[in-house]
Structures are given as C-alpha cells and as structure tokens.
Write a protein that holds these residues in place. Structure first.
Motif, mmCIF file in Angstrom:
data_model
loop_
_atom_site.group_PDB
_atom_site.id
_atom_site.type_symbol
_atom_site.label_atom_id
_atom_site.label_comp_id
_atom_site.label_asym_id
_atom_site.label_seq_id
_atom_site.Cartn_x
_atom_site.Cartn_y
_atom_site.Cartn_z
ATOM 1 N N MET A 90 -16.283 10.312 -8.035
ATOM 2 C CA MET A 90 -16.000 9.043 -7.402
ATOM 3 C C MET A 90 -14.754 9.185 -6.527
ATOM 4 O O MET A 90 -13.820 9.890 -6.875
ATOM 5 C CB MET A 90 -15.787 7.972 -8.473
ATOM 6 C CG MET A 90 -15.507 6.614 -7.911
ATOM 7 S SD MET A 90 -15.410 5.354 -9.171
ATOM 8 C CE MET A 90 -16.760 4.347 -8.653
ATOM 9 N N LYS A 91 -14.748 8.504 -5.404
ATOM 10 C CA LYS A 91 -13.634 8.564 -4.461
ATOM 11 C C LYS A 91 -12.843 7.261 -4.487
ATOM 12 O O LYS A 91 -13.349 6.213 -4.893
ATOM 13 C CB LYS A 91 -14.164 8.805 -3.041
ATOM 14 C CG LYS A 91 -14.852 10.144 -2.879
ATOM 15 C CD LYS A 91 -13.849 11.254 -2.965
ATOM 16 C CE LYS A 91 -14.502 12.590 -2.646
ATOM 17 N NZ LYS A 91 -13.542 13.648 -2.588
ATOM 18 N N TYR A 92 -11.579 7.352 -4.019
ATOM 19 C CA TYR A 92 -10.668 6.211 -4.047
ATOM 20 C C TYR A 92 -9.899 6.096 -2.741
ATOM 21 O O TYR A 92 -9.676 7.091 -2.052
ATOM 22 C CB TYR A 92 -9.659 6.372 -5.189
ATOM 23 C CG TYR A 92 -10.284 6.233 -6.551
ATOM 24 C CD1 TYR A 92 -10.218 5.039 -7.242
ATOM 25 C CD2 TYR A 92 -10.952 7.298 -7.142
ATOM 26 C CE1 TYR A 92 -10.802 4.900 -8.486
ATOM 27 C CE2 TYR A 92 -11.537 7.171 -8.382
ATOM 28 C CZ TYR A 92 -11.458 5.964 -9.050
ATOM 29 O OH TYR A 92 -12.041 5.828 -10.271
ATOM 30 N N TYR A 93 -9.499 4.873 -2.416
ATOM 31 C CA TYR A 93 -8.604 4.607 -1.294
ATOM 32 C C TYR A 93 -7.191 4.410 -1.825
ATOM 33 O O TYR A 93 -7.005 3.903 -2.936
ATOM 34 C CB TYR A 93 -8.992 3.317 -0.569
ATOM 35 C CG TYR A 93 -10.316 3.342 0.134
ATOM 36 C CD1 TYR A 93 -10.525 4.175 1.232
ATOM 37 C CD2 TYR A 93 -11.360 2.522 -0.265
ATOM 38 C CE1 TYR A 93 -11.743 4.194 1.896
ATOM 39 C CE2 TYR A 93 -12.570 2.531 0.394
ATOM 40 C CZ TYR A 93 -12.758 3.365 1.468
ATOM 41 O OH TYR A 93 -13.961 3.383 2.121
ATOM 42 N N VAL A 94 -6.199 4.780 -1.028
ATOM 43 C CA VAL A 94 -4.807 4.438 -1.316
ATOM 44 C C VAL A 94 -4.537 3.136 -0.576
ATOM 45 O O VAL A 94 -4.759 3.037 0.625
ATOM 46 C CB VAL A 94 -3.838 5.549 -0.853
ATOM 47 C CG1 VAL A 94 -2.402 5.125 -1.070
ATOM 48 C CG2 VAL A 94 -4.128 6.844 -1.581
ATOM 49 N N VAL A 95 -4.084 2.127 -1.309
ATOM 50 C CA VAL A 95 -3.916 0.782 -0.765
ATOM 51 C C VAL A 95 -2.439 0.419 -0.728
ATOM 52 O O VAL A 95 -1.717 0.594 -1.714
ATOM 53 C CB VAL A 95 -4.672 -0.254 -1.621
ATOM 54 C CG1 VAL A 95 -4.520 -1.647 -1.040
ATOM 55 C CG2 VAL A 95 -6.125 0.120 -1.773
ATOM 56 N N LYS A 96 -1.994 -0.089 0.429
ATOM 57 C CA LYS A 96 -0.633 -0.618 0.567
ATOM 58 C C LYS A 96 -0.743 -2.129 0.674
ATOM 59 O O LYS A 96 -1.405 -2.649 1.566
ATOM 60 C CB LYS A 96 0.053 -0.055 1.804
ATOM 61 C CG LYS A 96 1.449 -0.616 2.023
ATOM 62 C CD LYS A 96 2.179 0.061 3.154
ATOM 63 C CE LYS A 96 1.733 -0.462 4.478
ATOM 64 N NZ LYS A 96 2.578 -0.018 5.602
ATOM 65 N N THR A 97 -0.100 -2.845 -0.257
ATOM 66 C CA THR A 97 -0.109 -4.303 -0.244
ATOM 67 C C THR A 97 1.281 -4.781 0.134
ATOM 68 O O THR A 97 2.272 -4.413 -0.502
ATOM 69 C CB THR A 97 -0.491 -4.853 -1.631
ATOM 70 O OG1 THR A 97 -1.721 -4.260 -2.032
ATOM 71 C CG2 THR A 97 -0.638 -6.362 -1.598
ATOM 72 N N GLU A 98 1.350 -5.592 1.166
ATOM 73 C CA GLU A 98 2.618 -6.158 1.631
ATOM 74 C C GLU A 98 2.628 -7.647 1.330
ATOM 75 O O GLU A 98 1.646 -8.338 1.598
ATOM 76 C CB GLU A 98 2.789 -5.936 3.134
ATOM 77 C CG GLU A 98 2.863 -4.493 3.532
ATOM 78 C CD GLU A 98 2.993 -4.310 5.029
ATOM 79 O OE1 GLU A 98 2.915 -5.308 5.776
ATOM 80 O OE2 GLU A 98 3.162 -3.164 5.457
ATOM 81 N N ASN A 99 3.721 -8.146 0.777
ATOM 82 C CA ASN A 99 3.852 -9.562 0.444
ATOM 83 C C ASN A 99 4.986 -10.183 1.232
ATOM 84 O O ASN A 99 6.045 -10.488 0.705
ATOM 85 C CB ASN A 99 4.101 -9.736 -1.052
ATOM 86 C CG ASN A 99 2.907 -9.306 -1.868
ATOM 87 O OD1 ASN A 99 1.785 -9.632 -1.526
ATOM 88 N ND2 ASN A 99 3.145 -8.568 -2.926
ATOM 89 N N PHE A 100 4.784 -10.373 2.509
ATOM 90 C CA PHE A 100 5.739 -11.059 3.372
ATOM 91 C C PHE A 100 5.088 -12.377 3.760
ATOM 92 O O PHE A 100 4.418 -12.481 4.783
ATOM 93 C CB PHE A 100 6.054 -10.250 4.636
ATOM 94 C CG PHE A 100 6.723 -8.941 4.363
ATOM 95 C CD1 PHE A 100 8.051 -8.886 3.995
ATOM 96 C CD2 PHE A 100 6.018 -7.758 4.472
ATOM 97 C CE1 PHE A 100 8.671 -7.680 3.756
ATOM 98 C CE2 PHE A 100 6.631 -6.541 4.234
ATOM 99 C CZ PHE A 100 7.957 -6.507 3.863
ATOM 100 N N GLY A 101 5.244 -13.399 2.952
ATOM 101 C CA GLY A 101 4.557 -14.659 3.210
ATOM 102 C C GLY A 101 3.138 -14.585 2.679
ATOM 103 O O GLY A 101 2.886 -14.839 1.519
ATOM 104 N N SER A 102 2.185 -14.198 3.515
ATOM 105 C CA SER A 102 0.804 -14.037 3.061
ATOM 106 C C SER A 102 0.543 -12.552 2.782
ATOM 107 O O SER A 102 0.944 -11.693 3.558
ATOM 108 C CB SER A 102 -0.173 -14.548 4.121
ATOM 109 O OG SER A 102 -0.016 -13.829 5.317
#
Length: 69
Positions: A1-13
């Motif tokens: 199984m493969k995966y993505y590296v996810v960057k989540t930014e919380n600047f307001g929305s």
C-alpha cells in the motif's frame, strides 16, 4: 500500500497539501501529480519535517501521512 505525505496548515481556515516530489519540498493540492511513498518512507519524512519546524510554527503546521485510495 502507498501513502501521501500531507502538510496541514491552520492559518484561519485549514488547508491540506500533498508532497509533490520525492526529494524537494514542493506541495500541491492535486493528489494526481503527487509522489506515492511506502508507509515507512512517508512516516519518516513526516516525522523529520515535524521535528524541523521552529517552535512557533508547530501549532500552525503539521505533517502526517494518508493512504492512497
């Protein structure tokens, strides 16, 4: 199984972006152009990226992994 590296930014929305290339830190909102990593590789990249953040940014930016569907 493969995966993505996810960057989540919380600047307001909150905004999710996926690691686009294997070696460079380019991110995109479009999953179809992003690199798919092994679970171990994706987790190491996410952990290393979280550890490299300055203390001020740690509550605003977070790296994680997400399985490819």
């Amino acid at each position: 199984m493969k995966y993505y590296v996810v960057k989540t930014e919380n600047f307001g929305s909150p905004r999710k972006e996926y690691k686009r290339t294997k070696c460079l830190d380019y991110y995109s909102r479009d999953k179809s152009v992003c690199w798919q990593f092994s679970k171990q590789g994706a987790q190491k990249i996410a952990d290393r990226s979280n550890a490299a953040l300055a203390p001020y940014w740690r509550d605003k930016i977070h790296f994680s992994i997400e399985p490819v569907e």
